[in-house]
Structures are given as structure tokens and as C-alpha cells.
Design an enzyme around this catalytic site. Structure first.
Site, PDB file in Angstrom:
ATOM      1  N   ARG A 170       0.829  -1.210   0.000  1.00  0.00           N
ATOM      2  CA  ARG A 170       0.000   0.000   0.000  1.00  0.00           C
ATOM      3  C   ARG A 170       0.866   1.264   0.000  1.00  0.00           C
ATOM      4  O   ARG A 170       0.438   2.307  -0.440  1.00  0.00           O
ATOM      5  CB  ARG A 170      -0.865   0.040   1.280  1.00  0.00           C
ATOM      6  CG  ARG A 170      -2.044  -0.874   1.288  1.00  0.00           C
ATOM      7  CD  ARG A 170      -2.652  -0.950   2.689  1.00  0.00           C
ATOM      8  NE  ARG A 170      -3.126   0.307   3.232  1.00  0.00           N
ATOM      9  CZ  ARG A 170      -4.309   0.856   2.978  1.00  0.00           C
ATOM     10  NH1 ARG A 170      -5.146   0.241   2.198  1.00  0.00           N
ATOM     11  NH2 ARG A 170      -4.662   2.003   3.513  1.00  0.00           N
ATOM     12  N   ARG A 174       9.716   5.660  -3.242  1.00  0.00           N
ATOM     13  CA  ARG A 174      10.035   6.621  -4.309  1.00  0.00           C
ATOM     14  C   ARG A 174      11.499   7.017  -4.299  1.00  0.00           C
ATOM     15  O   ARG A 174      12.053   7.278  -3.231  1.00  0.00           O
ATOM     16  CB  ARG A 174       9.257   7.924  -4.102  1.00  0.00           C
ATOM     17  CG  ARG A 174       7.813   7.807  -4.285  1.00  0.00           C
ATOM     18  CD  ARG A 174       7.228   9.205  -4.525  1.00  0.00           C
ATOM     19  NE  ARG A 174       5.798   9.108  -4.379  1.00  0.00           N
ATOM     20  CZ  ARG A 174       5.139   9.460  -3.291  1.00  0.00           C
ATOM     21  NH1 ARG A 174       5.789   9.979  -2.252  1.00  0.00           N
ATOM     22  NH2 ARG A 174       3.844   9.320  -3.236  1.00  0.00           N
ATOM     23  N   ARG A 247      -9.262  -6.776  13.473  1.00  0.00           N
ATOM     24  CA  ARG A 247      -8.356  -6.069  14.360  1.00  0.00           C
ATOM     25  C   ARG A 247      -9.095  -4.825  14.821  1.00  0.00           C
ATOM     26  O   ARG A 247      -9.825  -4.187  14.056  1.00  0.00           O
ATOM     27  CB  ARG A 247      -7.145  -5.687  13.511  1.00  0.00           C
ATOM     28  CG  ARG A 247      -5.876  -5.478  14.203  1.00  0.00           C
ATOM     29  CD  ARG A 247      -5.217  -6.646  14.818  1.00  0.00           C
ATOM     30  NE  ARG A 247      -4.146  -6.071  15.645  1.00  0.00           N
ATOM     31  CZ  ARG A 247      -3.974  -6.313  16.915  1.00  0.00           C
ATOM     32  NH1 ARG A 247      -4.735  -7.154  17.555  1.00  0.00           N
ATOM     33  NH2 ARG A 247      -3.008  -5.717  17.580  1.00  0.00           N
ATOM     34  N   ARG A 278       0.209   5.483  16.317  1.00  0.00           N
ATOM     35  CA  ARG A 278       0.138   6.807  15.693  1.00  0.00           C
ATOM     36  C   ARG A 278      -0.385   7.814  16.696  1.00  0.00           C
ATOM     37  O   ARG A 278      -1.196   7.462  17.558  1.00  0.00           O
ATOM     38  CB  ARG A 278      -0.876   6.830  14.543  1.00  0.00           C
ATOM     39  CG  ARG A 278      -0.587   5.926  13.411  1.00  0.00           C
ATOM     40  CD  ARG A 278      -1.475   6.245  12.217  1.00  0.00           C
ATOM     41  NE  ARG A 278      -2.688   5.459  12.185  1.00  0.00           N
ATOM     42  CZ  ARG A 278      -3.258   4.965  11.086  1.00  0.00           C
ATOM     43  NH1 ARG A 278      -2.708   5.186   9.917  1.00  0.00           N
ATOM     44  NH2 ARG A 278      -4.362   4.274  11.138  1.00  0.00           N
ATOM     45  N   GLU A 299      -3.354   6.312  19.166  1.00  0.00           N
ATOM     46  CA  GLU A 299      -4.042   5.154  18.578  1.00  0.00           C
ATOM     47  C   GLU A 299      -3.343   3.863  19.013  1.00  0.00           C
ATOM     48  O   GLU A 299      -2.190   3.631  18.659  1.00  0.00           O
ATOM     49  CB  GLU A 299      -4.000   5.326  17.055  1.00  0.00           C
ATOM     50  CG  GLU A 299      -4.916   4.426  16.294  1.00  0.00           C
ATOM     51  CD  GLU A 299      -4.955   4.805  14.808  1.00  0.00           C
ATOM     52  OE1 GLU A 299      -5.135   5.993  14.470  1.00  0.00           O
ATOM     53  OE2 GLU A 299      -4.779   3.901  13.983  1.00  0.00           O
ATOM     54  N   TYR A 347      -9.976  -4.891   2.666  1.00  0.00           N
ATOM     55  CA  TYR A 347      -9.222  -3.752   3.214  1.00  0.00           C
ATOM     56  C   TYR A 347      -9.410  -2.570   2.244  1.00  0.00           C
ATOM     57  O   TYR A 347      -8.503  -2.175   1.540  1.00  0.00           O
ATOM     58  CB  TYR A 347      -7.753  -4.167   3.299  1.00  0.00           C
ATOM     59  CG  TYR A 347      -6.815  -3.289   4.100  1.00  0.00           C
ATOM     60  CD1 TYR A 347      -7.173  -2.026   4.549  1.00  0.00           C
ATOM     61  CD2 TYR A 347      -5.542  -3.743   4.416  1.00  0.00           C
ATOM     62  CE1 TYR A 347      -6.287  -1.252   5.268  1.00  0.00           C
ATOM     63  CE2 TYR A 347      -4.638  -2.984   5.135  1.00  0.00           C
ATOM     64  CZ  TYR A 347      -5.019  -1.743   5.553  1.00  0.00           C
ATOM     65  OH  TYR A 347      -4.128  -0.973   6.269  1.00  0.00           O
ATOM     66  N   ASP A 349     -10.186   1.264   0.958  1.00  0.00           N
ATOM     67  CA  ASP A 349     -10.131   2.676   1.305  1.00  0.00           C
ATOM     68  C   ASP A 349     -11.479   3.319   0.961  1.00  0.00           C
ATOM     69  O   ASP A 349     -12.313   2.706   0.295  1.00  0.00           O
ATOM     70  CB  ASP A 349      -9.005   3.360   0.517  1.00  0.00           C
ATOM     71  CG  ASP A 349      -7.648   3.117   1.174  1.00  0.00           C
ATOM     72  OD1 ASP A 349      -7.613   2.994   2.414  1.00  0.00           O
ATOM     73  OD2 ASP A 349      -6.645   3.052   0.452  1.00  0.00           O
TER      74      ASP A 349
END
Ligand code: FAD
Ligand code: UDP
Length: 364
Positions: A170, A174, A247, A278, A299, A347, A349
Site C-alpha cells: 500500500r 520513491r 483487528r 500513531r 491510537e 481492506y 479505502d
């Protein structure tokens, strides 16, 4: 009485409801929560839109999805550029030249970075079989150990060797100095919050909150010709084939008496020295906050237990096989259509969910 009963006022349910109503269908939406918008729900705290069920950044390559959401509210220019903290160090995410040049002190050019990555990935031969092998073959062991292993173990409570490779794919890798977390063409946060977006989508449509489909299934089903169900697929079938695994997360949200806590909307903690993955500072998703305070959310990933929210599907081989059996059962249901992250056990988005709802309505 209704053409469609839609179970769930999240993005899948709201998109279907909106498109069907536009086609002249009579729609009833129910949700067991006391609010609309599902997991993208935002609420105002100290004048700041707080993402109640985790940080949500809208990003998509689908022009039709982007045009659709922008027809309800304007989106701001937010670009997600999380930073990762481990010990006393800070790195840019996703994995890009800023990350590589900080990890290896002789890296200045893409060629320098590739030299290190190619050297480190030699340990992986053949097609990567799991998340660990995939991560090492993408960015090498040094980055895997510092920025991926700990975060992933906390997030999924599983060894990286037991997780599917697609989870780490995901994230972009770069060879340019670009900290944008997503490759998609369009990105932003709805101005006024996601709740406003969904409110607009559901304008003129009857919505009943605090209404659990399973408390009154027969009666609710008898109200409509067809049902669109967006809750967990295993729950619909009363777990008859066994329970799918999920989860969950625990959110610890604090209002702090300071203007700026961490200088970024998203800071990832990739090591085991803290249990959270996070920290979100909600005001940095927007550009117009004048609040003298700030709202932050820590989190904590967690095993799913009865009564918690099912945030993430666990798409390993075992669960995918069971989900497939449930899908088989679902395909035989004459009156009910299944859609969204939980009912498709994917999963997804936000943009995938909206796209999938477009397809669903098109078929209907
Ligand atoms: P949901 O939003 O879960 O909606 C389903 C609704 O159905 C819920 O409101 C629920 O209460 C209701 N429901 C379930 N069962 C019943 C029942 N029996 N009776 C009545 N109502 C019921 N995506 C992105 O694109 N960008 C991101 O940055 C991003 N961040 C995320 C962060 C986290 C922590 C999580 C968990 C997800 C994130 N996502 C992100 C994914 C995004 O949340 C989902 O793709 C999207 O919200 C799924 O919409 P949905 O309608 O399928 O499901
Ligand atoms: N990940 C990681 N380190 C990070 C961020 C992400 O190792 O700092 C891995 C982790 O395995 C996670 C996956 O990448 O589950 C996908 O991350 P993403 O941010 O897309 O997760 P989500 O927003 O869905 O929680």
C-alpha cells in the site's frame, strides 16, 4: 413501503442511498450507532473536526469518485506526509529520498539509495512470500527494522512473516524527494468534516439511528423490496460457518492547552518503546483553525473483543477462505445485497467503497 432498506449509514450505505434516491427510489437508512457517517464520522471539539474513528485522508485516482464527493462539499489541499519516530530519531514517510538519505549517511542521489537497497535485499530470493520478505525486497533490512517491523507487529499483533505481502505494498517507495504518502491524483479533507459530507449525501432521505438490524430483522426486512447490508458478513449469517477475525483499535483523545503539539497531523511511532502506533493532531488536517487548544489522539491497536468496533479485516489465507464461504452464502440471498468494508471483508479505502457502491447501484 420502501424500495430499499439500507443497513449502515457509512460511505457505502450513504452512496447507495443517495444514488438510489436520485433515481426516484424510496429509501430507508438505519444505523445501530447514534450518528451517521460510519467510521468516517467527525465531531467538533474546541472548534476542531476530530476524526472519531481514526484519521481519514481522502485520496483517489478515480475521477468520477472525486467529482462525486466534491459535488457535496469542497475539499482542502491537505497532503498526507506523516513522519515516523523511533527512539530519538525522526524520518520522513513514505519511503523516499528524504528517508534514504537519513538512514544511510552517504546517500545523496537515487543511485546511492539503490546501491544500499540492492545490497540489502540480496537476502530475499524469488517472489516475496510474506510481509517481511516484501518489505526487505522493497527497501532493505535497515528500513524494515527501524520503520516497519515494530509498527506492523503492534498494528497486527502478528509476526511479519505471518502477514500477507499486499499490506506493505500500500505504501509508495520513491526515488525522489517527495513525502506525499499517496500516489493518487486527487487528495484532500472535506472542509467542514466528513460528517457534513455524509449529511449532504443523505439530505432528504429517512434515517433511523440507534436501530440495530438484528434486533428486528424480520420486521425491518418486510418494510422494503430489497436490503443493502453493510455490516460484518459473518454476523449476518449468525456466524454459522465460524467467526471471521478483525483487528480493533483503542483511541485515547486528549484536549491540550497548547496551540501546536507535534507540528504534523500524523506521527507514526514505529518502535516497541511505546504501545501506540500513531498520534493524530486533528487541527493540522485543516488550515483554518484559530483554536488556542489542540486535540490529539493516541491510537492503540488491539485484538478484537466483543463490544469493540471491527476496524480492520485480517486478510490472511485462513480468513480469506472463510470470507469466500460466506460470500457464497451471500450470493444465494435473494433479497439482500452485501457491500462495503465489513460486508465484503476487504481492506477497502474510502474511494474503493464509493466506487464499489457506484457499481452496486449500476447493477441494481
Ligand atoms: P463503515 O464506515 O464501517 O459503515 C458501516 C455502518 O454500518 C456503521 O455505521 C455501522 O454502525 C453500521 N452497521 C453495522 N452493522 C449494523 C447493524 N446490524 N444494524 C445497523 N447498522 C449497522 N480510508 C481512506 O481512504 N483513507 C484513510 O485515511 C483511511 N483511514 C482509516 C483509518 C482507520 C483507523 C480505519 C479503520 C479505516 C480507514 N480507512 C481509510 C477506511 C475507511 O474507514 C473505510 O473504507 C470506509 O469508512 C468504509 O465504509 P463502509 O460504509 O464500508 O463501512
Ligand atoms: N506501516 C509501517 N510503518 C509505518 C506505517 C505503515 O510498517 O510507519 C505498514 C504497516 O504494516 C501498516 C501498513 O504499512 O499496516 C499499511 O499502512 P497504512 O498507513 O496504509 O495503514 P492504515 O492507514 O490502513 O492503518
Amino acid at each position: 413501503m420502501y424500495d430499499y432498506l439500507i443497513v449502515g449509514a457509512g460511505l457505502f450505505g450513504a452512496t447507495c442511498a443517495n444514488l438510489l434516491a436520485k433515481k426516484g427510489k424510496k429509501v430507508l437508512v438505519i444505523d445501530r450507532r447514534n450518528h451517521i457517517a460510519g467510521n468516517v464520522y467527525t465531531e467538533k471539539v474546541e472548534g476542531i473536526n476530530v476524526h472519531k474513528y481514526g484519521a481519514h485522508i481522502f485520496h483517489t485516482d478515480y475521477k468520477d469518485v472525486w467529482d462525486y464527493v466534491n459535488s457535496f462539499v469542497e475539499f482542502n489541499r491537505y497532503t498526507n506526509s506523516p513522519i515516523a519516530r523511533i527512539g530519538n530519531e525522526v524520518y520522513n514517510m513514505p519511503f523516499n529520498m528524504n528517508t534514504f538519505s537519513k538512514i544511510w549517511d552517504d546517500v545523496f542521489t537515487p543511485e546511492d539509495a539503490m546501491r544500499h537497497i540492492n545490497e540489502e535485499k540480496k537476502e530475499i530470493t524469488g517472489e516475496p512470500k510474506n510481509l517481511e520478505e516484501q518489505a526487505i525486497s522493497l527497501v532493505g533490512r535497515s528500513i524494515y527494522e527501524k520503520l516497519i517491523k515494530g509498527y506492523t507487529e503492534k498494528q497486527w499483533n502478528r509476526d511479519c512473516k505471518d502477514l500477507p505481502a499486499f499490506i506493505i505494498k500500500r505504501l509508495p517507495v520513491r526515488l525522489i524527494y517527495d513525502n506525499n504518502y499517496f500516489n493518487d491524483r486527487y487528495q484532500g479533507i472535506p472542509m467542514g468534516g466528513y460528517t457534513l459530507l455524509v449529511e449532504k449525501m443523505l439530505e432528504g432521505i429517512e434515517v433511523r439511528l440507534n436501530t440495530n438490524f438484528f434486533d428486528n430483522k424480520e420486521e425491518l426486512m418486510s418494510l422494503a423490496d430489497k436490503v443493502i447490508y453493510t455490516g460484518p458478513i459473518d454476523e449476518y449469517f449468525d456466524y454459522s460457518l465460524g467467526k471471521l477475525e478483525y483487528r480493533s483499535l483503542k483511541f485515547d483523545t486528549k484536549i491540550l492547552d497548547q496551540v501546536n503539539y507535534q507540528g504534523n497531523a500524523v506521527v507514526n511511532y514505529t518502535g516497541h518503546e511505546v504501545e501506540y502506533t500513531r498520534v493524530i493532531e486533528h487541527k493540522h488536517f485543516e488550515f483554518d483553525s484559530t483554536s488556542p487548544k489542540t486535540v490529539v489522539t493516541f491510537e492503540y491497536p488491539s485484538d478484537y473483543e466483543e463490544g469493540m468496533e471491527k476496524y480492520y479485516t485480517i486478510n490472511d489465507d485462513k480468513n480469506n477462505a472463510l470470507a469466500e464461504q460466506y460470500r457464497e452464502l451471500a450470493s444465494k440471498e435473494e433479497k439482500t445485497i452485501f457491500g462495503g468494508r465489513l460486508a465484503e471483508y476487504k481492506y477497502y479505502d474510502m474511494d474503493d467503497v464509493i466506487k464499489s457502491a457506484f457499481d452496486c447501484v449500476e447493477k441494481l
